[in-house]
Design a protein around this motif. Sequence first.
Motif, PDB file in Angstrom:
ATOM      1  N   LYS A  41      95.838  23.917 -10.803  1.00 33.54           N
ATOM      2  CA  LYS A  41      95.909  25.367 -10.579  1.00 33.54           C
ATOM      3  C   LYS A  41      94.839  25.812  -9.572  1.00 33.54           C
ATOM      4  CE  LYS A  41      95.376  28.820 -13.746  1.00 33.54           C
ATOM      5  NZ  LYS A  41      95.521  29.405 -15.105  1.00 33.54           N
ATOM      6  N   GLU A  42      94.502  24.902  -8.674  1.00 35.73           N
ATOM      7  CA  GLU A  42      93.565  25.263  -7.620  1.00 35.73           C
ATOM      8  C   GLU A  42      94.072  24.852  -6.252  1.00 35.73           C
ATOM      9  OE1 GLU A  42      89.512  23.940  -8.578  1.00 35.73           O
ATOM     10  OE2 GLU A  42      90.193  23.859 -10.666  1.00 35.73           O
ATOM     11  N   LYS A  90      91.964  24.302  -1.705  1.00 32.12           N
ATOM     12  CA  LYS A  90      91.514  25.454  -2.487  1.00 32.12           C
ATOM     13  C   LYS A  90      91.397  26.701  -1.644  1.00 32.12           C
ATOM     14  CE  LYS A  90      89.007  22.806  -5.926  1.00 32.12           C
ATOM     15  NZ  LYS A  90      87.719  22.556  -6.589  1.00 32.12           N
ATOM     16  N   ILE A  95      96.181  32.158  -6.385  1.00 28.86           N
ATOM     17  CA  ILE A  95      96.978  32.186  -7.609  1.00 28.86           C
ATOM     18  C   ILE A  95      97.566  33.586  -7.720  1.00 28.86           C
ATOM     19  CG2 ILE A  95      96.965  31.528 -10.040  1.00 28.86           C
ATOM     20  CD1 ILE A  95      95.824  29.383  -8.227  1.00 28.86           C
ATOM     21  N   TRP A  96      98.570  33.731  -8.454  1.00 32.41           N
ATOM     22  CA  TRP A  96      99.259  34.983  -8.709  1.00 32.41           C
ATOM     23  C   TRP A  96      99.729  35.639  -7.413  1.00 32.41           C
ATOM     24  CZ3 TRP A  96      94.088  34.839 -10.950  1.00 32.41           C
ATOM     25  CH2 TRP A  96      94.080  34.210 -12.201  1.00 32.41           C
ATOM     26  N   THR A  97     100.121  34.748  -6.461  1.00 36.23           N
ATOM     27  CA  THR A  97     100.596  35.214  -5.167  1.00 36.23           C
ATOM     28  C   THR A  97     101.817  34.402  -4.814  1.00 36.23           C
ATOM     29  OG1 THR A  97      98.282  35.545  -4.543  1.00 36.23           O
ATOM     30  CG2 THR A  97      99.918  35.664  -2.786  1.00 36.23           C
ATOM     31  N   ILE A  98     102.802  35.088  -4.304  1.00 31.77           N
ATOM     32  CA  ILE A  98     104.012  34.362  -3.905  1.00 31.77           C
ATOM     33  C   ILE A  98     103.833  33.874  -2.478  1.00 31.77           C
ATOM     34  CG2 ILE A  98     106.463  34.600  -3.435  1.00 31.77           C
ATOM     35  CD1 ILE A  98     106.683  36.527  -5.712  1.00 31.77           C
ATOM     36  N   TYR A 118     110.271  30.311  -2.482  1.00 28.62           N
ATOM     37  CA  TYR A 118     109.292  31.242  -3.025  1.00 28.62           C
ATOM     38  C   TYR A 118     108.507  30.524  -4.095  1.00 28.62           C
ATOM     39  CZ  TYR A 118     111.866  34.826  -0.556  1.00 28.62           C
ATOM     40  OH  TYR A 118     112.456  35.583   0.432  1.00 28.62           O
ATOM     41  N   ASP A 120     105.092  30.408  -6.538  1.00 31.54           N
ATOM     42  CA  ASP A 120     103.893  31.012  -7.124  1.00 31.54           C
ATOM     43  C   ASP A 120     103.161  29.895  -7.846  1.00 31.54           C
ATOM     44  OD1 ASP A 120     101.918  32.452  -8.444  1.00 31.54           O
ATOM     45  OD2 ASP A 120     103.248  34.146  -8.845  1.00 31.54           O
ATOM     46  N   THR A 122     101.037  29.832  -9.973  1.00 26.78           N
ATOM     47  CA  THR A 122     100.831  30.035 -11.404  1.00 26.78           C
ATOM     48  C   THR A 122     101.805  29.210 -12.237  1.00 26.78           C
ATOM     49  OG1 THR A 122     100.425  32.315 -10.727  1.00 26.78           O
ATOM     50  CG2 THR A 122     100.471  31.857 -13.084  1.00 26.78           C
ATOM     51  N   TYR A 123     103.007  29.057 -11.705  1.00 28.78           N
ATOM     52  CA  TYR A 123     104.074  28.482 -12.533  1.00 28.78           C
ATOM     53  C   TYR A 123     104.457  27.054 -12.141  1.00 28.78           C
ATOM     54  CZ  TYR A 123     104.378  33.506 -13.041  1.00 28.78           C
ATOM     55  OH  TYR A 123     104.072  34.827 -13.224  1.00 28.78           O
ATOM     56  N   TRP A 163      89.385  27.186 -17.189  1.00 28.61           N
ATOM     57  CA  TRP A 163      90.377  27.588 -16.215  1.00 28.61           C
ATOM     58  C   TRP A 163      91.755  27.082 -16.622  1.00 28.61           C
ATOM     59  CZ3 TRP A 163      91.315  31.164 -12.982  1.00 28.61           C
ATOM     60  CH2 TRP A 163      92.185  31.007 -11.917  1.00 28.61           C
ATOM     61  N   THR A 165      93.550  25.099 -20.058  1.00 33.93           N
ATOM     62  CA  THR A 165      93.411  24.603 -21.423  1.00 33.93           C
ATOM     63  C   THR A 165      94.499  23.569 -21.643  1.00 33.93           C
ATOM     64  OG1 THR A 165      92.687  26.800 -22.066  1.00 33.93           O
ATOM     65  CG2 THR A 165      93.246  25.269 -23.821  1.00 33.93           C
ATOM     66  N   ASP A 211      98.133  25.050 -20.549  1.00 32.04           N
ATOM     67  CA  ASP A 211      98.562  26.096 -21.477  1.00 32.04           C
ATOM     68  C   ASP A 211      99.858  26.768 -21.044  1.00 32.04           C
ATOM     69  OD1 ASP A 211      95.739  28.199 -20.454  1.00 32.04           O
ATOM     70  OD2 ASP A 211      97.021  26.831 -19.370  1.00 32.04           O
ATOM     71  N   HIS A 212     100.098  26.878 -19.738  1.00 38.25           N
ATOM     72  CA  HIS A 212     101.389  27.453 -19.330  1.00 38.25           C
ATOM     73  C   HIS A 212     102.006  26.624 -18.223  1.00 38.25           C
ATOM     74  CE1 HIS A 212     100.593  30.934 -21.787  1.00 38.25           C
ATOM     75  NE2 HIS A 212      99.407  31.085 -21.212  1.00 38.25           N
TER      76      HIS A 212
ATOM     77  N   HIS B  57      97.480  34.793 -24.955  1.00 41.95           N
ATOM     78  CA  HIS B  57      98.353  33.613 -24.796  1.00 41.95           C
ATOM     79  C   HIS B  57      99.747  33.909 -25.320  1.00 41.95           C
ATOM     80  CE1 HIS B  57      98.812  29.148 -24.432  1.00 41.95           C
ATOM     81  NE2 HIS B  57      99.757  29.372 -25.341  1.00 41.95           N
ATOM     82  N   GLU B  97      91.637  36.421  -7.281  1.00 42.93           N
ATOM     83  CA  GLU B  97      92.884  35.729  -6.973  1.00 42.93           C
ATOM     84  C   GLU B  97      92.794  34.222  -7.160  1.00 42.93           C
ATOM     85  OE1 GLU B  97      96.015  37.186  -5.942  1.00 42.93           O
ATOM     86  OE2 GLU B  97      94.893  38.759  -6.970  1.00 42.93           O
ATOM     87  N   LYS B  99      90.119  30.809  -8.992  1.00 45.93           N
ATOM     88  CA  LYS B  99      89.083  30.458  -9.958  1.00 45.93           C
ATOM     89  C   LYS B  99      87.707  30.793  -9.423  1.00 45.93           C
ATOM     90  CE  LYS B  99      87.364  26.253 -10.838  1.00 45.93           C
ATOM     91  NZ  LYS B  99      87.269  24.826 -11.241  1.00 45.93           N
ATOM     92  N   ARG B 207     103.345  38.086 -14.549  1.00 48.05           N
ATOM     93  CA  ARG B 207     102.169  37.750 -13.758  1.00 48.05           C
ATOM     94  C   ARG B 207     100.894  38.342 -14.347  1.00 48.05           C
ATOM     95  NH1 ARG B 207     102.183  39.608  -7.571  1.00 48.05           N
ATOM     96  NH2 ARG B 207     103.443  37.715  -7.359  1.00 48.05           N
ATOM     97  N   HIS B 210      99.634  36.739 -17.442  1.00 50.36           N
ATOM     98  CA  HIS B 210      98.991  35.448 -17.131  1.00 50.36           C
ATOM     99  C   HIS B 210      97.571  35.663 -16.608  1.00 50.36           C
ATOM    100  CE1 HIS B 210      98.214  31.567 -15.127  1.00 50.36           C
ATOM    101  NE2 HIS B 210      99.064  31.086 -16.009  1.00 50.36           N
ATOM    102  N   LYS B 211      97.431  36.664 -15.794  1.00 50.31           N
ATOM    103  CA  LYS B 211      96.105  36.991 -15.290  1.00 50.31           C
ATOM    104  C   LYS B 211      95.142  37.285 -16.435  1.00 50.31           C
ATOM    105  CE  LYS B 211      96.576  39.054 -10.725  1.00 50.31           C
ATOM    106  NZ  LYS B 211      96.617  40.319  -9.935  1.00 50.31           N
ATOM    107  N   LYS B 217      90.239  33.563 -21.087  1.00 44.19           N
ATOM    108  CA  LYS B 217      89.816  32.196 -21.401  1.00 44.19           C
ATOM    109  C   LYS B 217      88.549  31.832 -20.613  1.00 44.19           C
ATOM    110  CE  LYS B 217      94.293  30.550 -22.930  1.00 44.19           C
ATOM    111  NZ  LYS B 217      95.621  30.067 -22.552  1.00 44.19           N
ATOM    112  N   LEU B 218      88.504  32.275 -19.380  1.00 43.00           N
ATOM    113  CA  LEU B 218      87.283  32.030 -18.611  1.00 43.00           C
ATOM    114  C   LEU B 218      86.082  32.696 -19.284  1.00 43.00           C
ATOM    115  CD1 LEU B 218      88.271  32.416 -14.856  1.00 43.00           C
ATOM    116  CD2 LEU B 218      87.201  30.443 -15.927  1.00 43.00           C
TER     117      LEU B 218
END
Lengths: 625, 229
Positions: A41-42, A90, A95-98, A118, A120, A122-123, A163, A165, A211-212, B57, B97, B99, B207, B210-211, B217-218
Motif C-alpha cells: 500500500k505504498e 512511493k 492512496i485514495w486516488t484514482i 481505473y 485505486d 487502496t483496493y 499502516w 494490519t 486488513d482490506h 474496520h 494522501e 503513509k 473511500r 477506508h481513510k 490504526k496509525l
Amino acid sequence: MKENAASTVVFILLLFLNTNLLNGQSLPGKPEIFKCRSPEKETFTCWWKPGADGRLPTNYTLTYRKEGETFTHECPDYKTGGPNSCYFNKKHTSIWTIYIITVNATNQMGSSSSDPRYVDVTYIVEPDPPVNLTLELKQPEDSKPYLWIKWFPPTLVDVRSGWLTLQYEIRLKPEKAAEWETHFAGQQTQFKILSLYPGQKYLVQVHCKPDHGFWSEWSPESSIQIPNDFSMKDATVWIFVAVLSAVICLIMVWAVALKGYSMVTCILPPVPGPKIKGFDTHLLEKGKSEELLSALGCQDFPPTSDCEDLLVEFLEVDDSEGQQLMPAHSKEHPGRGVRPTHLDPDSDSGRGSCDSPSLLSEKCDEPRANPSKFHTPEGLEKAEKPETNVTQPQDPQSTSVEGKIPSFHASGSQSSTWPLLQSPSLPYPRSSYHSVADVCKLGLGTPGAASALLDETDTHALKPSQTIETGGEGKAAEQRESESFRSKTDQDAARLLPQDKTPSISARPLEYVEIHKVSKDGALALLPKPNENSGWAEKTSTPETSKEYSKVSRVMDNNILVLVQDRRAQDLAPFEEPAKEAPPSLPQNPAEVDLASFPAAPSNCRLQLGGLDYLHPTGFMHSFQ
Amino acid sequence: MDSKGSSQKGSLLLLLLLVSNLLLCKSVASLPICPSGAVNCQVSLRDLFDRAVILSHYIHNLSSEMFNEFDKRYAQGRGFITKAINSCHTSSLSTPEDKEQAQQVHHEVLLSVILGVLRSWNDPLYHLVTEVRGMQEAPDAILSRAIEIEEQNKRLLEGMEKIVGQVHPGVKENEVYSVWSGLPSLQMADEDTRLFAFYNLLHCLRRDSHKIDSYLKLLKCRIIYDSNC
C-alpha cells in the motif's frame, strides 16, 4: 476536376494501405493492462499484455492521469517490474486516488492504445508471503507436547506503524496426506499445534492477508519429522480405546448369540454318522428297494470302471432248447429276475442259424425277423448308445428287439450299454451240426449262445467281427477277449454241442458261466451260473460247486486265453477251447479263448452281438456231467 | 398522582434505557461501553482506541460490500467510474494522501481530520437510508447495510469525541466538516442520473471509511503502542 482529384487521393491512399497490407505489416495490436498490484500500500506495479505487433518492432509506453490533476504523466519505471510493466514508487503513489492508466503501442505503421484502466491503490493490496517460517517441537514436562510454528511478516509490509494490519493462516499436513489442515492464526505470528501423529513428517505453510486486501501466496514449505516417542499422554486416547473394545466385544457377543450354533458347528463339526455313498435312507423307509439298491451300483450299464467289482457277468451255457440267457447283473438287480423270454423249444429257433428262419438268418439278412426269439437283457439299450460301434444290421435289430421287449430294459442307463441281443444263446440247437461251416455260421449267428458277456466298463458292447473296433477306451484287450470269447464260444458251441448232446440230445448243453470278476491284470474270475432249466442234473449241483476260473494262465500265440480254474470244484476239469480245432475234441485243458478267432469267422454273417458274448466253457459241460 | 407520574416516567426511562442497551448489544462491538447518556463513564484510552478501530474496520467492510452489491446490480456497463472522478464532497477537506504524509501529521490534527470526515457523513448517510428505502425493489443487502453504517458512524463519532476529550482535554475544536449537497441528485427522476448519484455516494463512502480506518490504526499504534504494533 475536384472529384477526380479527390478520387485519386483516395485511390493512392488505398494503394498505400494495400501495399502495406500485402507486405503483412500493420498497426500494432491493442495492448491490455491485465494486472495492477501493490504489495504494501505504498507502491504499485501494473503489467500489460501486448497485442499483435504487426511484424514490426513495437514500442510500448504507459501514460497515466491522476484524479484531481489534469496533466498526463508517463510511467516512471519500466524495468523494476519486469517486461511490459510499470512500477510506481512511493513518490508516485497516492492512496485514495484514482489513476487513469493507458498503454500505447507504437510501430512504424502507427500506434494503438489500450482501454484506460481505473486503478485505486487502496483496493489492489496483495502482500508477499510471510518469511522465516520455523518449526519447533516442544515437550514441556507438565503439559502436553506440541509443535510450535513461528514466522515473520513479509519484509515490505509496514505492520509496526499500523499502516497495514495482517492476518495469518497456516496449513499443515503429513507428508503423504492428500488434504491440508488449515488454521486461522489471527494477527499473531506464532501458532501451536497439539494433535500430531508420531513418526510422521509434517509439511507447514503460512500466508497472510491485509486488513482490506487479498490473500498472499503460500510461503515455501517447511517440514519437520515427529519422533516416534512423541507420546500424547492423553486420557482421551485410552478412553477411546476402551470404548472401542467394549463395542467390539458387544458385537462379538451379539454375533455369537445369533449364530452361535452355526459357529460351533463350524469350529467343532459334528461326527458324521455312517453313510453309504449314494444310499438314500429315505428310500429304505419307503420300501423302494429297487431304487435303493440301484443307487448302490454303478451308474452305467454295463458298469463303468469303478463298478468293476460289482459287475457280474454271466456265461450262459445252453445245453437245452429251453435254455435261456440270464443276462442280468446279479448283484445289481437281485430283485430283478429278468427272465428272458422263454425260448422256443424248437431247437432251431432262436439259435440263430443262417439257414434257419431264425435269429441267425434274420440277423444276417433281415434283422427284424425274430425279435421274439431274442430276449434282451436288461441293458438292452445299446442302440441308444451312440458310441457303440455296432453294425448296421445289428442296430436295427436291437432297436426292434428293444421295442418288443421293453420290459427287459433296465431302468435308467444302467443297462443301456448292454449289448443287444443275446440270441438265445442257443446258437446251437440240440440238433447236431454237421459241419463246421454250419457251426461257424451258427456260432456267428448266435451271439447269445456262445458269447461271453463281458464286463465292459462302458458302452463298447461286443461287436460283430467285421466291425470290431477297439473302443479306444482302454478296453481293447477286453474287447478282444470278448470277441475271442465269442468266437471261441461259437466254435466251441459248435463243437461242444454235439458233444454235449447226451443220448437225449445231440446238442451240447450250454452252460452259463459267470464272469465273476475281470481284473485289470487280465484275470477272469468265472463262476458257473446255475442253469434255469431243471432238466439238468448239474443245476442242482452247480450251486454247490462253485467253479471259478480265476485267472488267465497264459495267452497262447494265437491269442488263446487259457483260463485256469481256481476253485476246488474237482469235477470241473479245466477245459480248453482250442482255436479252430475239430469240434469233437475236448481237451481237458485250461479254457482258452481265442482272441483272434472271431475276426476269422465267416463273414457272411455278422454277429449281432449287441455286446453280449458268451463263453462256452467246454469244461463245464464235462463237469456237469 | 405525582408520584405515580414520576414513577411512570421513571419506568419509561428505564424501559428506554433497556431498549437502548438491547440495541447496543446487537452491534458488532460488544465491548463494555458506557450507555449513551451516562455522565461519569471512565473508559481507558486503549479501550477507546480498540473500540474505535473495530468500528472503523467494520464500517469500511460494510461500505465495501454495499458498493460491490450496487455496482454488480445497477452499474454494470454504465461507465459510472469514468464520471466519478473528483466528485466526493469531502475532497475539500485536506487529508493525507499516503503513509508518509499521515505519519508527519500530528496526532491532534489527524484526530480532527477524522472527526471532520465523520461529521461530514452524518447527513449523507441519513439521506442514503431514506432514499434507498424509497427505491423500487429496494435491495435488502444495500438497505440493511446503509442502516447499519449510519448507526455505527454515529457511534464512532461519539467514540472519537471521547478520545479527543482524553487526548486533548479542554481544547475547543472547530467543528469543520464538508457539507453534502447531493440530495437533489438522489431524488432525480431520471434513472441514470439517480443511479449515478447513488454510485458516486457509495464510492465516496467506501473511500472515506477506508481513510478513517487507516488513520485510526496509525494513531492507535502511534499513541498506544508507540509505533510498535
